[in-house]
Design a protein around this motif. Structure first.
Motif, PDB file in Angstrom:
ATOM      1  N   ALA A   1       1.035  -1.160   0.166  1.00 34.93           N
ATOM      2  CA  ALA A   1      -0.062  -0.250   0.048  1.00 34.93           C
ATOM      3  C   ALA A   1       0.962   1.212  -0.098  1.00 34.93           C
ATOM      4  O   ALA A   1       0.752   2.309  -0.538  1.00 34.93           O
ATOM      5  CB  ALA A   1      -0.954  -0.036   1.202  1.00 34.93           C
TER       6      ALA A   1
ATOM      7  N   ARG B   1       1.597   2.053  -3.335  1.00 32.16           N
ATOM      8  CA  ARG B   1       0.541   2.346  -4.405  1.00 32.16           C
ATOM      9  C   ARG B   1       0.246   1.262  -5.056  1.00 32.16           C
ATOM     10  O   ARG B   1      -0.288   1.380  -6.104  1.00 32.16           O
ATOM     11  CB  ARG B   1       0.695   3.749  -5.259  1.00 32.16           C
ATOM     12  CG  ARG B   1       1.311   4.980  -4.529  1.00 32.16           C
ATOM     13  CD  ARG B   1      -0.086   5.462  -3.678  1.00 32.16           C
ATOM     14  NE  ARG B   1       0.287   7.131  -3.606  1.00 32.16           N
ATOM     15  CZ  ARG B   1       1.045   7.529  -2.517  1.00 32.16           C
ATOM     16  NH1 ARG B   1       1.285   6.755  -1.461  1.00 32.16           N
ATOM     17  NH2 ARG B   1       1.125   8.652  -2.255  1.00 32.16           N
TER      18      ARG B   1
ATOM     19  N   SER C   1      -1.949  -2.313  -5.478  1.00 30.33           N
ATOM     20  CA  SER C   1      -3.179  -2.817  -5.231  1.00 30.33           C
ATOM     21  C   SER C   1      -3.188  -3.819  -4.087  1.00 30.33           C
ATOM     22  O   SER C   1      -2.590  -4.893  -3.984  1.00 30.33           O
ATOM     23  CB  SER C   1      -4.067  -3.643  -6.428  1.00 30.33           C
ATOM     24  OG  SER C   1      -5.134  -4.098  -5.995  1.00 30.33           O
TER      25      SER C   1
ATOM     26  N   LYS D   1      -6.387  -4.711  -3.126  1.00 29.06           N
ATOM     27  CA  LYS D   1      -7.885  -5.224  -3.223  1.00 29.06           C
ATOM     28  C   LYS D   1      -7.856  -6.647  -2.658  1.00 29.06           C
ATOM     29  O   LYS D   1      -8.862  -7.124  -2.083  1.00 29.06           O
ATOM     30  CB  LYS D   1      -8.206  -4.988  -4.762  1.00 29.06           C
ATOM     31  CG  LYS D   1      -9.440  -5.275  -5.047  1.00 29.06           C
ATOM     32  CD  LYS D   1      -9.989  -4.904  -6.303  1.00 29.06           C
ATOM     33  CE  LYS D   1     -10.846  -6.129  -7.021  1.00 29.06           C
ATOM     34  NZ  LYS D   1     -10.759  -6.020  -8.576  1.00 29.06           N
TER      35      LYS D   1
ATOM     36  N   GLU E   1      -8.975  -1.373   2.775  1.00 31.71           N
ATOM     37  CA  GLU E   1      -8.301  -0.799   1.382  1.00 31.71           C
ATOM     38  C   GLU E   1      -8.358   0.703   1.404  1.00 31.71           C
ATOM     39  O   GLU E   1      -7.300   1.349   0.986  1.00 31.71           O
ATOM     40  CB  GLU E   1      -8.818  -1.581   0.359  1.00 31.71           C
ATOM     41  CG  GLU E   1      -8.255  -0.780  -1.256  1.00 31.71           C
ATOM     42  CD  GLU E   1      -9.166  -1.440  -2.270  1.00 31.71           C
ATOM     43  OE1 GLU E   1      -8.610  -1.240  -3.394  1.00 31.71           O
ATOM     44  OE2 GLU E   1      -9.965  -2.305  -2.160  1.00 31.71           O
ATOM     45  N   LYS E   2      -9.457   1.509   1.608  1.00 32.93           N
ATOM     46  CA  LYS E   2      -9.627   2.679   1.768  1.00 32.93           C
ATOM     47  C   LYS E   2      -8.775   3.418   2.654  1.00 32.93           C
ATOM     48  O   LYS E   2      -8.360   4.294   2.466  1.00 32.93           O
ATOM     49  CB  LYS E   2     -11.225   2.945   1.721  1.00 32.93           C
ATOM     50  CG  LYS E   2     -11.875   2.832   0.550  1.00 32.93           C
ATOM     51  CD  LYS E   2     -11.413   3.637  -0.587  1.00 32.93           C
ATOM     52  CE  LYS E   2     -11.902   3.122  -2.002  1.00 32.93           C
ATOM     53  NZ  LYS E   2     -11.061   3.458  -3.073  1.00 32.93           N
TER      54      LYS E   2
ATOM     55  N   GLN F   1      -5.487   3.602   1.871  1.00 33.81           N
ATOM     56  CA  GLN F   1      -5.221   4.594   0.869  1.00 33.81           C
ATOM     57  C   GLN F   1      -5.122   6.036   1.269  1.00 33.81           C
ATOM     58  O   GLN F   1      -4.427   6.854   0.880  1.00 33.81           O
ATOM     59  CB  GLN F   1      -6.443   4.761  -0.429  1.00 33.81           C
ATOM     60  CG  GLN F   1      -6.110   3.394  -1.240  1.00 33.81           C
ATOM     61  CD  GLN F   1      -7.241   3.336  -2.139  1.00 33.81           C
ATOM     62  OE1 GLN F   1      -8.453   3.788  -2.102  1.00 33.81           O
ATOM     63  NE2 GLN F   1      -7.225   2.224  -2.970  1.00 33.81           N
ATOM     64  N   GLN F   2      -6.007   6.262   2.394  1.00 33.07           N
ATOM     65  CA  GLN F   2      -5.814   7.447   2.935  1.00 33.07           C
ATOM     66  C   GLN F   2      -4.658   7.552   3.876  1.00 33.07           C
ATOM     67  O   GLN F   2      -4.191   8.918   3.822  1.00 33.07           O
ATOM     68  CB  GLN F   2      -7.126   7.543   3.812  1.00 33.07           C
ATOM     69  CG  GLN F   2      -8.497   7.820   3.226  1.00 33.07           C
ATOM     70  CD  GLN F   2      -9.627   7.669   4.272  1.00 33.07           C
ATOM     71  OE1 GLN F   2      -9.718   7.390   5.322  1.00 33.07           O
ATOM     72  NE2 GLN F   2     -10.676   8.167   3.616  1.00 33.07           N
TER      73      GLN F   2
ATOM     74  N   SER G   1      -1.710   8.709   1.307  1.00 29.79           N
ATOM     75  CA  SER G   1      -1.956   9.608   0.127  1.00 29.79           C
ATOM     76  C   SER G   1      -1.301  10.998   0.560  1.00 29.79           C
ATOM     77  O   SER G   1      -1.158  11.769  -0.352  1.00 29.79           O
ATOM     78  CB  SER G   1      -3.650   9.889   0.023  1.00 29.79           C
ATOM     79  OG  SER G   1      -4.028  10.459   1.099  1.00 29.79           O
TER      80      SER G   1
END
Length: 159
Positions: free
Chosen positions: A135, A138, A140, A142, A150-151, A154-155, A158
């Motif tokens: 992660a 970047r 995947s 999933k 997963e979300k 990403q946060q 990011s």
């Protein structure tokens, strides 16, 4: 009622963890997923975030409760009236460490039993550390973690 505790850092929870939770819920009357507050580790997610994610991904499993603790696992188990620990094993190397933990827990409270469950083969390579590494760059995740995790990853990565 046969209560078991599934302890761990769950930083973050993976499909491998979820597999053990789901299978444990079929065997035991109640599974308490207990997030360890470990001051010696530098987690990506706070204890509160890990608990929230676990609650979200286990909400449809009726006999699962999510909690957190610090201190000795056997003390927490006494507080929850639990007599068993469930642990997932991916490889022989996991067993060596988990055998030590099971032995010390049994030494501290001879009423505590540890049940080992082999991780589903499709998750035998999976760890929270691997997920965080993928992660971070970047990649995947999933197929490695549930969508809410997963979300959240990403946060975290990011910024």
């Amino acid at each position: 009622m046969f209560i078991t505790v599934y302890p761990g850092s769950f930083d973050p929870v993976t499909y491998g963890h979820l597999d053990i939770i789901q299978r444990g819920a079929k065997v035991f009357d109640k599974v308490i997923v207990a997030v360890l507050e470990n001051p010696s580790k530098q987690p990506l997610f706070t204890v509160e975030e890990r608990v929230r994610l676990l609650v979200e991904v286990t909400q449809e499993i009726e006999n699962v409760e999510v909690d957190s603790f610090d201190g000795l696992l056997v003390d927490y188990m006494r507080l929850k009236s639990a007599k068993t620990i469930i642990k997932g094993l991916r490889a022989v190397s996991d067993f060596e460490y988990e055998l030590q933990m099971a032995s010390i827990n049994r030494k501290l409270n001879d009423e505590v039993e540890t049940f080992f469950m082999m991780t589903n083969n499709k998750y035998s390579y999976l760890s929270s550390s691997i997920v965080k590494n993928v992660a971070q760059y970047r990649g995947s995740v999933k197929d490695l973690v549930p969508y809410p995790v997963e979300k959240a990853l990403q946060q975290k990565f990011s910024s």
